[in-house]
Write a protein that holds these residues in place. Sequence first.
Motif, short mmCIF file in Angstrom:
data_model
loop_
_atom_site.label_atom_id
_atom_site.label_comp_id
_atom_site.label_asym_id
_atom_site.label_seq_id
_atom_site.Cartn_x
_atom_site.Cartn_y
_atom_site.Cartn_z
N PRO A 39 7.65 -0.85 -45.52
CA PRO A 39 8.64 0.05 -44.90
C PRO A 39 8.23 0.35 -43.47
O PRO A 39 7.04 0.38 -43.14
CB PRO A 39 8.57 1.30 -45.79
N ASP A 40 9.21 0.59 -42.61
CA ASP A 40 8.91 0.83 -41.19
C ASP A 40 7.99 2.03 -40.99
O ASP A 40 7.15 2.03 -40.08
CB ASP A 40 10.22 1.05 -40.42
N ASN A 41 8.15 3.07 -41.84
CA ASN A 41 7.33 4.27 -41.65
C ASN A 41 5.93 4.13 -42.23
O ASN A 41 5.13 5.07 -42.17
CB ASN A 41 8.02 5.49 -42.27
N LEU A 42 5.61 2.94 -42.81
CA LEU A 42 4.26 2.72 -43.36
C LEU A 42 3.59 1.50 -42.74
O LEU A 42 2.70 0.90 -43.35
CB LEU A 42 4.34 2.57 -44.89
N ARG A 43 4.02 1.12 -41.55
CA ARG A 43 3.45 -0.04 -40.88
C ARG A 43 1.99 0.14 -40.50
O ARG A 43 1.27 -0.84 -40.25
CB ARG A 43 4.27 -0.35 -39.62
N GLU A 44 1.53 1.37 -40.46
CA GLU A 44 0.16 1.63 -40.04
C GLU A 44 -0.87 1.04 -41.02
O GLU A 44 -2.02 0.80 -40.65
CB GLU A 44 -0.08 3.14 -39.91
N VAL A 45 -0.47 0.79 -42.26
CA VAL A 45 -1.43 0.28 -43.25
C VAL A 45 -1.60 -1.23 -43.15
O VAL A 45 -2.46 -1.81 -43.83
CB VAL A 45 -1.00 0.65 -44.68
N GLU A 46 -0.82 -1.89 -42.30
CA GLU A 46 -0.84 -3.37 -42.25
C GLU A 46 -2.23 -3.91 -41.91
O GLU A 46 -2.71 -4.86 -42.54
CB GLU A 46 0.18 -3.88 -41.24
N GLY A 47 -2.88 -3.34 -40.92
CA GLY A 47 -4.19 -3.82 -40.51
C GLY A 47 -5.21 -3.72 -41.63
O GLY A 47 -5.98 -4.65 -41.89
N THR A 48 -5.20 -2.56 -42.32
CA THR A 48 -6.14 -2.36 -43.43
C THR A 48 -5.87 -3.34 -44.56
O THR A 48 -6.80 -3.89 -45.17
CB THR A 48 -6.03 -0.92 -43.95
N VAL A 49 -4.60 -3.58 -44.84
CA VAL A 49 -4.22 -4.50 -45.92
C VAL A 49 -4.68 -5.92 -45.61
O VAL A 49 -5.26 -6.61 -46.46
CB VAL A 49 -2.70 -4.45 -46.15
N ARG A 50 -4.45 -6.36 -44.39
CA ARG A 50 -4.85 -7.73 -44.01
C ARG A 50 -6.36 -7.90 -44.08
O ARG A 50 -6.87 -8.94 -44.51
CB ARG A 50 -4.33 -8.07 -42.62
N GLU A 51 -7.08 -6.88 -43.65
CA GLU A 51 -8.55 -6.96 -43.71
C GLU A 51 -9.04 -7.02 -45.15
O GLU A 51 -9.95 -7.79 -45.47
CB GLU A 51 -9.15 -5.75 -42.99
N ALA A 52 -8.42 -6.23 -46.02
CA ALA A 52 -8.80 -6.25 -47.44
C ALA A 52 -8.53 -7.61 -48.06
O ALA A 52 -9.32 -8.11 -48.89
CB ALA A 52 -8.06 -5.15 -48.20
N LEU A 53 -7.43 -8.24 -47.67
CA LEU A 53 -7.12 -9.57 -48.20
C LEU A 53 -8.14 -10.60 -47.72
O LEU A 53 -8.58 -11.45 -48.49
CB LEU A 53 -5.71 -9.98 -47.75
N ARG A 54 -8.52 -10.52 -46.44
CA ARG A 54 -9.51 -11.46 -45.91
C ARG A 54 -10.85 -11.30 -46.61
O ARG A 54 -11.55 -12.30 -46.87
CB ARG A 54 -9.68 -11.26 -44.40
#
Length: 287
Positions: A39-54
């Motif tokens: 969701p647009d109002n939760l875009r801030e978590v994208e960086g953390t999510v990508r790092e967790a996946l890596r």
Amino acid sequence: MVHSMTAFARVEQNGAYGTLSWELRSVNHRYLEPHLRLPDNLREVEGTVREALRNGLSRGKVECTLRLTESSSEAALQIDQERAQQLIKAAEHIAQQIQQPAPLNPLDVLAWPGVLSAQSVDSQAINQAATELFHAALQDLKDSRAREGADLARLINERLDAIQTETQVLRKLVPEMLAIQREKILVRCQELKVEIEPQRLEQELVLIAQKSDVAEELDRLATHVNEVRRVLKTGGAIGRRLDFLMQELNREANTLGSKAIDPRSTQAAVNIKVLIEQMREQVQNIE
């Protein structure tokens, strides 16, 4: 531990802000390729999510979908009582100066800026909750990949056992097949009434034995089978190494088939190639 690249996970959490849910789907891919839907109002978590996946996965195409269903409770709207009273008093004061004032409409009071406001939502708290929930979903996905990986390892080991059985049987049959080949040559010579010197016959048989010698191929097949077992026990990101070993096994099986001098050796080579192909298909899903 062996991990599959195919898995699914879904987690959900309810809070004062509403309902958060993550859906994670992963399929086989040469590299790690995440796709995020947020969701647009939760875009801030994208960086953390990508790092967790890596940090958590090595390979696979992973689709991550976050949904937020906001709460629709009555407490979602708040009335500024003090501001509303000020507005009402101001309206009554003005009404006293008008001969026939219109009645005050409550909706007009609510529509005045600052009187009615949506309940403030702590965006930081929601981001924190979404992040924690993602880690739970990722762990669920990894557990699912591990369970399927264990099944894949078992299936591959079963086929390795079958290849080992085929090569052991074939190794024992080689002397018998050479003896049959010798007998065929002698019978053929008698049918054609051709006399062959014993020395020449032995030379021909030696050439046939050399051309049909599959000891090297059988040894290499056994070596590759042992290496596949070792890699499976090692675990981790082993998909590419296993894929390479499948190619080497297939190479030896092809050579084995080209040297076949007996229907039984031909059939053994075909059986081994079928088993290798079955393993190769399973290996495509291993991380």
